[in-house]
Design an enzyme around this catalytic site. Structure first.
Site, PDB file in Angstrom:
ATOM      1  N   CYS A   1      27.470  46.123  36.419  1.00 28.54           N
ATOM      2  CA  CYS A   1      27.963  46.349  37.786  1.00 28.54           C
ATOM      3  C   CYS A   1      26.880  46.898  38.704  1.00 28.54           C
ATOM      4  O   CYS A   1      26.908  46.668  39.905  1.00 28.54           O
ATOM      5  CB  CYS A   1      29.148  47.290  37.757  1.00 28.54           C
ATOM      6  SG  CYS A   1      28.766  48.835  36.923  1.00 28.54           S
TER       7      CYS A   1
ATOM      8  N   GLU B   1      36.609  51.919  39.921  1.00 29.61           N
ATOM      9  CA  GLU B   1      35.176  51.680  39.674  1.00 29.61           C
ATOM     10  C   GLU B   1      34.968  50.178  39.788  1.00 29.61           C
ATOM     11  O   GLU B   1      35.276  49.437  38.850  1.00 29.61           O
ATOM     12  CB  GLU B   1      34.795  52.188  38.273  1.00 29.61           C
ATOM     13  CG  GLU B   1      34.918  53.691  38.102  1.00 29.61           C
ATOM     14  CD  GLU B   1      33.793  54.452  38.803  1.00 29.61           C
ATOM     15  OE1 GLU B   1      32.724  53.863  39.031  1.00 29.61           O
ATOM     16  OE2 GLU B   1      33.993  55.628  39.130  1.00 29.61           O
TER      17      GLU B   1
HETATM   18  P1  NAD Z   1      38.437  42.218  36.016  1.00 26.40           P
HETATM   19  O1  NAD Z   1      38.808  42.894  37.290  1.00 26.40           O
HETATM   20  O2  NAD Z   1      38.649  40.762  35.908  1.00 26.40           O
HETATM   21  O3  NAD Z   1      39.226  42.859  34.778  1.00 26.40           O
HETATM   22  C1  NAD Z   1      39.248  44.253  34.558  1.00 26.40           C
HETATM   23  C2  NAD Z   1      40.538  44.609  33.831  1.00 26.40           C
HETATM   24  O4  NAD Z   1      41.644  44.270  34.659  1.00 26.40           O
HETATM   25  C3  NAD Z   1      40.738  43.890  32.507  1.00 26.40           C
HETATM   26  O5  NAD Z   1      41.258  44.800  31.555  1.00 26.40           O
HETATM   27  C4  NAD Z   1      41.751  42.798  32.837  1.00 26.40           C
HETATM   28  O6  NAD Z   1      42.611  42.484  31.772  1.00 26.40           O
HETATM   29  C5  NAD Z   1      42.550  43.424  33.967  1.00 26.40           C
HETATM   30  N1  NAD Z   1      43.044  42.395  34.914  1.00 26.40           N
HETATM   31  C6  NAD Z   1      42.470  41.220  35.211  1.00 26.40           C
HETATM   32  N2  NAD Z   1      43.195  40.548  36.129  1.00 26.40           N
HETATM   33  C7  NAD Z   1      44.254  41.347  36.418  1.00 26.40           C
HETATM   34  C8  NAD Z   1      45.373  41.215  37.295  1.00 26.40           C
HETATM   35  N3  NAD Z   1      45.543  40.122  38.056  1.00 26.40           N
HETATM   36  N4  NAD Z   1      46.274  42.223  37.332  1.00 26.40           N
HETATM   37  C9  NAD Z   1      46.109  43.314  36.577  1.00 26.40           C
HETATM   38  N5  NAD Z   1      45.072  43.497  35.717  1.00 26.40           N
HETATM   39  C10 NAD Z   1      44.155  42.515  35.644  1.00 26.40           C
HETATM   40  O7  NAD Z   1      36.914  42.628  35.761  1.00 26.40           O
HETATM   41  P2  NAD Z   1      35.974  42.186  34.587  1.00 26.40           P
HETATM   42  O8  NAD Z   1      35.654  40.736  34.742  1.00 26.40           O
HETATM   43  O9  NAD Z   1      36.506  42.651  33.295  1.00 26.40           O
HETATM   44  O10 NAD Z   1      34.675  43.059  34.906  1.00 26.40           O
HETATM   45  C11 NAD Z   1      33.705  42.664  35.814  1.00 26.40           C
HETATM   46  C12 NAD Z   1      33.846  43.387  37.127  1.00 26.40           C
HETATM   47  O11 NAD Z   1      33.929  44.788  36.914  1.00 26.40           O
HETATM   48  C13 NAD Z   1      32.625  43.195  38.013  1.00 26.40           C
HETATM   49  O12 NAD Z   1      33.053  43.005  39.324  1.00 26.40           O
HETATM   50  C14 NAD Z   1      31.873  44.510  37.871  1.00 26.40           C
HETATM   51  O13 NAD Z   1      31.055  44.833  38.967  1.00 26.40           O
HETATM   52  C15 NAD Z   1      32.993  45.471  37.709  1.00 26.40           C
HETATM   53  N6  NAD Z   1      32.532  46.662  36.994  1.00 26.40           N
HETATM   54  C16 NAD Z   1      32.441  47.833  37.653  1.00 26.40           C
HETATM   55  C17 NAD Z   1      31.959  48.949  36.991  1.00 26.40           C
HETATM   56  C18 NAD Z   1      31.817  50.266  37.655  1.00 26.40           C
HETATM   57  O14 NAD Z   1      31.612  51.246  36.942  1.00 26.40           O
HETATM   58  N7  NAD Z   1      31.926  50.354  38.955  1.00 26.40           N
HETATM   59  C19 NAD Z   1      31.614  48.855  35.651  1.00 26.40           C
HETATM   60  C20 NAD Z   1      31.758  47.631  35.027  1.00 26.40           C
HETATM   61  C21 NAD Z   1      32.229  46.535  35.691  1.00 26.40           C
END
Ligand code: NAD
Length: 458
Positions: free
Chosen positions: A243, A209
């Site tokens: 998002c 997602e």
């Molecule tokens: P992110 O990708 O930075 O982090 C998401 C999760 O991944 C966190 O738990 C984080 O600890 C982990 N993570 C971060 N870097 C990582 C790595 N290098 N390796 C493994 N795991 C890692 O996202 P965010 O900043 O928490 O959320 C914002 C993003 O999420 C935006 O792009 C938004 O559009 C998207 N989003 C999508 C939906 C959806 O339903 N499609 C919903 C909410 C947010």
């Protein structure tokens, strides 16, 4: 206990069929409902402590969504889980066929920070309901919500069934190195690719997602005042950190000035003349994201807003006038309360701009022209969307929620949340009272009969 041992423990619990008893699953979900309902105030307080999310928005976009998903799951669990009888193939006559919903096994759910409660619990509920064991990793950027999530889960579930492992990238990386039966990830496109790569090593199925740059088209026939009101709401809820928030506004040049005036009035109506003083206006989650967003305002023509407060992570609701497509604000997903306004005159202009980006998670069209809306839906690929409003398609649990292309893989909500966490095992049962001989060797002289069978019965 180490991550490796938690996964081992969960795998052996699953292998002993401990998660498959439907009544037990239902009872645990009911227990969860009691605790989530009882602790709603604490959850709301945790969300406020994390990024000043108001009580109203927390109830509307987090706790009530989780509660209704949980109630729906409890209500329908037996019928969703029941083997589904389908029409048998005539070629197999006599036979019957069923689809069995088999839990995958041990699931990893990784949640983001922006709806840190809802986006952790909704997939978690589906995974448990479907009969899996689950490890959930909440986001480290919302530590208060992460902690209360862990407390709640530990109060109800044994670690070998459901476990919350807190931490940042290092913990996530270690989790991704394990062998899972399914991974459900919500977050950025960049990390989504890291997850997909880790999953590929074991051919683990995934739901991703992700995000994107969501266009919002406002044509010359749109009800401008109402459009502005609905865009202000969908854009500024959660401080623009949604998002499916409209990312950039594509406005017919003849209504642009009217729209900007209406937008300003709607912002003032919702948050007062200075939104910084409004209790309903959330903050940017951390310094890094604040700086990223503040940087987008540099060298741009600001139509509305533009004020910031670095100490408080405050960014005013902002409209940027006609940015270049290679400017910072138009490079990637904005994910904050800033909206670029780009005017268009022809459908070719719309085409050129939308096609400049990857397939978005959402798309919005404000118009009174039915055919124009139909054409946009048919011409562009996007996760989901709304005509004449923003973000509200999310609220219908009968619609799959998810992206396409770079905005994600797979969809969930409602029954689909249950379905994604089960393998659909198709089984045919043959009966012994008749055995049509045509398929067996020797084949000599049987081809013409086979062709008749294939023509009429396949
Ligand atoms: P992110 O990708 O930075 O982090 C998401 C999760 O991944 C966190 O738990 C984080 O600890 C982990 N993570 C971060 N870097 C990582 C790595 N290098 N390796 C493994 N795991 C890692 O996202 P965010 O900043 O928490 O959320 C914002 C993003 O999420 C935006 O792009 C938004 O559009 C998207 N989003 C999508 C939906 C959806 O339903 N499609 C919903 C909410 C947010």
């Amino acid at each position: 206990m180490s991550i490796l041992n938690i996964v081992k423990e969960q795998k052996s619990y699953f292998a002993n069929h401990q998660t498959k008893d439907l009544s037990k699953r239902k009872q645990l979900l009911k227990n969860l409902l009691v605790v989530l309902t009882k602790r709603e105030k604490d959850i709301v307080a945790a969300l406020h402590a994390d990024f000043k999310k108001s009580e109203y928005e927390s109830v509307m976009t987090e706790t009530s969504i989780v509660i209704s998903e949980l109630k729906r799951t409890i209500k329908h669990l037996h019928s969703w889980a029941k083997p589904q009888t389908v029409m048998p193939a005539l070629l197999n006559f006599p036979s019957s066929s069923k689809i069995y919903k088999e839990p995958y096994g041990t699931i990893l759910v990784i949640a983001p920070w922006n709806y840190p409660y809802q986006l952790a619990f909704v997939p978690l509920i589906g995974a448990i309901a479907a009969g899996n064991t689950v490890v959930l990793k909440p986001s480290e950027l919302t530590p208060n919500t992460s902690k209360i999530t862990k407390d709640i889960i530990e109060a109800i579930f044994e670690r070998k069934h459901v476990s919350v492992i807190e931490g940042g990238i290092d913990v996530s990386t270690e989790l991704l190195a394990q062998r899972w039966d399914y991974i459900f990830f919500t977050g950025s496109v960049t990390v989504g690719k890291i997850v997909a790569k880790a999953a590929a090593q074991f051919l683990t199925p995934v739901t991703l997602e992700l995000g994107g740059k969501n266009p919002c088209i406002i044509d010359e026939t749109a009800a401008i005042k109402l459009a502005a009101k609905r865009i202000v709401w969908g854009k500024l809820i959660n401080g623009g950190q949604t998002c499916i928030a409209p990312d950039y506004l594509l406005i017919h040049s003849t209504v642009k000035a009217q729209f900007v005036t209406c937008f300003q009035k709607e912002v003032a109506k919702a948050y007062g003349d200075n939104p910084e003083n409004s209790k309903d206006y959330p903050r940017i989650v951390n310094q890094r994201n604040f700086d990223r967003l503040a940087n987008m305002l540099e060298n741009e023509k600001i139509l509305i807003g533009g004020n910031t407060n670095r100490e408080d992570h405050y960014i005013a609701p902002t409209l940027i006038d006609e940015p270049r497509l290679d400017s910072e604000v138009m490079k990637g997903e904005i994910f904050g309360p800033i909206s670029p306004v780009i005017s268009y005159d022809t459908e070719d202009d719309i085409h050129r701009i939308i096609n400049n980006y990857e397939k978005p998670l959402a798309l919005y069209i404000f118009t009174r022209k039915k055919n124009f809306a139909k054409k946009i839906i048919a011409n562009y690929s996007f996760g989901g969307g709304t005509i004449n409003d923003t973000t509200v398609h999310f609220a219908n649990h009968n619609l799959p929620f998810g992206g396409v292309g770079e905005s994600g893989i797979g969809g969930y909500h409602g029954k689909q949340t249950f379905d994604i966490f089960c393998h659909k095992k198709g089984v045919t049962k043959r009966y012994n009272w008749l055995d049509i001989p045509v398929r067996y060797a020797p084949y000599k002289g049987k081809l013409s009969i086979l062709k008749i069978f294939m023509k009429y019965f396949s």
